[in-house]
Design an enzyme around this catalytic site. Structure first.
Site, mmCIF file in Angstrom:
data_model
loop_
_atom_site.group_PDB
_atom_site.id
_atom_site.type_symbol
_atom_site.label_atom_id
_atom_site.label_comp_id
_atom_site.label_asym_id
_atom_site.label_seq_id
_atom_site.Cartn_x
_atom_site.Cartn_y
_atom_site.Cartn_z
ATOM 1 N N TYR A 1 0.842 -1.203 0.000
ATOM 2 C CA TYR A 1 0.000 0.000 0.000
ATOM 3 C C TYR A 1 0.880 1.257 0.000
ATOM 4 C CZ TYR A 1 -4.041 -2.972 1.340
ATOM 5 O OH TYR A 1 -5.032 -3.926 1.385
HETATM 6 N N1 LIG Z 1 -7.100 -8.115 1.017
HETATM 7 C C1 LIG Z 1 -7.301 -7.449 -0.100
HETATM 8 O O1 LIG Z 1 -6.978 -7.901 -1.203
HETATM 9 C C2 LIG Z 1 -7.950 -6.092 -0.022
HETATM 10 C C3 LIG Z 1 -8.463 -5.487 -1.176
HETATM 11 C C4 LIG Z 1 -9.064 -4.237 -1.055
HETATM 12 C C5 LIG Z 1 -9.128 -3.625 0.186
HETATM 13 N N2 LIG Z 1 -8.595 -4.236 1.298
HETATM 14 C C6 LIG Z 1 -8.654 -3.607 2.647
HETATM 15 O O2 LIG Z 1 -9.981 -3.212 2.918
HETATM 16 C C7 LIG Z 1 -10.028 -1.805 3.138
HETATM 17 C C8 LIG Z 1 -11.339 -1.265 2.641
HETATM 18 O O3 LIG Z 1 -11.484 -1.546 1.240
HETATM 19 P P1 LIG Z 1 -12.183 -0.505 0.277
HETATM 20 O O4 LIG Z 1 -11.450 0.789 0.326
HETATM 21 O O5 LIG Z 1 -12.378 -1.152 -1.038
HETATM 22 O O6 LIG Z 1 -13.557 -0.354 1.088
HETATM 23 P P2 LIG Z 1 -14.970 0.241 0.785
HETATM 24 O O7 LIG Z 1 -15.479 0.618 2.120
HETATM 25 O O8 LIG Z 1 -15.772 -0.717 -0.024
HETATM 26 O O9 LIG Z 1 -14.716 1.532 -0.110
HETATM 27 C C9 LIG Z 1 -14.086 2.655 0.435
HETATM 28 C C10 LIG Z 1 -14.191 3.815 -0.554
HETATM 29 O O10 LIG Z 1 -15.558 4.177 -0.744
HETATM 30 C C11 LIG Z 1 -15.692 5.594 -0.753
HETATM 31 N N3 LIG Z 1 -16.429 5.937 0.481
HETATM 32 C C12 LIG Z 1 -16.236 5.413 1.724
HETATM 33 N N4 LIG Z 1 -17.096 5.943 2.599
HETATM 34 C C13 LIG Z 1 -17.860 6.805 1.914
HETATM 35 C C14 LIG Z 1 -18.932 7.645 2.290
HETATM 36 N N5 LIG Z 1 -19.365 7.668 3.551
HETATM 37 N N6 LIG Z 1 -19.508 8.403 1.334
HETATM 38 C C15 LIG Z 1 -19.075 8.367 0.057
HETATM 39 N N7 LIG Z 1 -18.047 7.579 -0.359
HETATM 40 C C16 LIG Z 1 -17.442 6.799 0.565
HETATM 41 C C17 LIG Z 1 -14.283 6.174 -0.731
HETATM 42 O O11 LIG Z 1 -13.782 6.274 -2.053
HETATM 43 P P3 LIG Z 1 -14.133 7.510 -3.033
HETATM 44 O O12 LIG Z 1 -14.418 8.703 -2.193
HETATM 45 O O13 LIG Z 1 -12.947 7.659 -3.906
HETATM 46 O O14 LIG Z 1 -15.340 7.031 -3.796
HETATM 47 C C18 LIG Z 1 -13.526 5.063 -0.003
HETATM 48 O O15 LIG Z 1 -12.149 5.066 -0.262
HETATM 49 C C19 LIG Z 1 -8.779 -1.265 2.422
HETATM 50 O O16 LIG Z 1 -8.350 -0.021 2.923
HETATM 51 C C20 LIG Z 1 -7.784 -2.359 2.730
HETATM 52 O O17 LIG Z 1 -7.272 -2.207 4.046
HETATM 53 C C21 LIG Z 1 -8.025 -5.460 1.201
#
Ligand SMILES: NC(=O)c1ccc[n+]([C@@H]2O[C@H](COP(=O)([O-])OP(=O)(O)OC[C@H]3O[C@@H](n4cnc5c(N)ncnc54)[C@H](OP(=O)(O)O)[C@@H]3O)[C@@H](O)[C@H]2O)c1
Length: 337
Positions: free
Chosen positions: A69
């Site tokens: 990351y």
């Molecule tokens: N193991 C793996 O392969 C893997 C893969 C992916 C993630 N992860 C882990 O899981 C964590 C979460 O994943 P994710 O970032 O994909 O999670 P998510 O909760 O599905 O999406 C987060 C994204 O959604 C948007 N967002 C979040 N809250 C919001 C709100 N209240 N209102 C409007 N937009 C909102 C933001 O992006 P925008 O504002 O740009 O839209 C934010 O970066 C990562 O940080 C990482 O630690 C692991």
């Protein structure tokens, strides 16, 4: 709608059978230090520290990162932030797998050489003596499972890692089951924490994977609980997307999330959100908190406002009927058999 940090006090819940407890919402840091294809830094060091402060103020104690990351900046910035705090009060999970050096195939995967070297680098960047949970970021079919489990066990025995986790894109319960059988037959540490993709519209893990985790009391910590932002109410059916939006930029996001079937789920999400006076993001996260077999979703956020909104999901009560309606809005893979 609860939006004030002062009203949020995250609970601890068991992390599967590890014996330790996780915050009911974990905090994910994959966008710390990440640069978009256009060259925009998504989360700077200052913002990362504000986000970590916000999470900690809400009582959050479980931070998820990975060695790739932000090219290592996520771990570095977490390490800097932790330096002013009591390390012992936080649970830090990191991951390794993806290739880190061009032209060097041994810098990818979970071979012994790569794992040992990468664990040392994670400890350096986090500036810590131990990693609470070390995940393999993906499954490496080129490394024999016995070698993998023996190597990981050695690292646990050295005290550098406390618990082992397996993170997945596709459900692979049988691979984890086989690895754990090998580990347990040899008296080695098994995987006790799983990190799959799971949210209201990505339901692949329902069936064998969740059943296996439940039977063996393995922790399940879902990533992308908001479908990378799809489940927040900011996308609309048949909308013209601004050029700079994530959906316009990434055809994969558009094709996998912005479908009619998923917008039907979104309609139900918005209906429930209105009933409980919450935002769609809060209800989408609260759904995880009401699901049997899920330990704690990993919450992502790009801004402090998003994170505060998301953490307030812990204050929302859904009735069993509301949970059922959300679950039924898109059938899981086994619901139609
Ligand atoms: N193991 C793996 O392969 C893997 C893969 C992916 C993630 N992860 C882990 O899981 C964590 C979460 O994943 P994710 O970032 O994909 O999670 P998510 O909760 O599905 O999406 C987060 C994204 O959604 C948007 N967002 C979040 N809250 C919001 C709100 N209240 N209102 C409007 N937009 C909102 C933001 O992006 P925008 O504002 O740009 O839209 C934010 O970066 C990562 O940080 C990482 O630690 C692991």
């Amino acid at each position: 709608m609860t939006q004030s940090l002062a009203e949020i006090d995250l609970d601890f819940v068991p992390l599967g059978r590890t014996g330790i407890q996780t915050s009911e919402l974990q905090f994910g840091t994959w966008r710390f230090g990440r640069t978009t294809e256009e060259g925009t830094l998504e989360i700077s060091e200052d913002r990362a520290h504000d986000l970590l402060d916000t999470y900690a103020e809400a009582g959050g104690r479980y931070i998820d990162t990975a060695d790739v990351y932000g090219g290592g900046d996520s771990e570095r910035w977490i390490g800097d932030w932790l330096a002013d705090r009591d390390r012992e009060r936080y649970t830090i999970a990191s991951k390794l797998y993806w290739q880190i050096r061009d032209g060097d195939p041994n810098s990818r995967g979970t071979n012994r050489k790569n794992v040992r070297h990468r664990v040392d680098a994670v400890l350096d960047r986090l500036d810590t003596e131990y990693i609470d949970v070390l995940y393999i970021h993906r499954w490496d079919d080129e490394t024999p499972t016995r070698e993998l489990m023996k190597t990981l066990n050695g690292i646990v025995e050295s005290g550098n890692v406390h618990y082992l986790g397996a993170s997945t894109l596709r459900p692979n319960a049988w691979k984890v089951a086989r690895a754990n059988a090998i580990a347990e037959a040899n008296g080695w540490e098994p995987f006790t924490v799983l990190q799959p993709r799971y949210n209201l519209v990505d339901r692949e893990i329902e069936g064998d994977y969740l059943e296996f985790a439940r039977q063996r009391n393995l922790a399940v910590c879902p990533w992308s609980p908001l479908g990378q932002g799809f489940l927040t109410g900011k996308y609309a059916r048949d909308e013209d997307l601004p050029d700079e939006s994530k959906a316009a930029e990434s055809s994969r996001f558009r094709d996998s999330y912005l479908t009619d079937e998923n917008f039907d789920v979104h309609d139900e999400l918005e209906a429930v959100a209105e009933e409980v006076d919450a935002s769609p993001a809060q209800v989408a996260l609260a759904w995880h908190l009401h699901r049997d077999g899920i330990s704690a979703p990993i919450v992502g956020a790009r801004t402090v406002e998003q994170l505060t909104e998301n953490l307030a999901a812990a204050t929302i009560d859904l009735s069993p009927a509301q949970v059922d309606r959300l679950t039924a809005a898109k059938p899981g893979p086994y619901d139609t058999l």
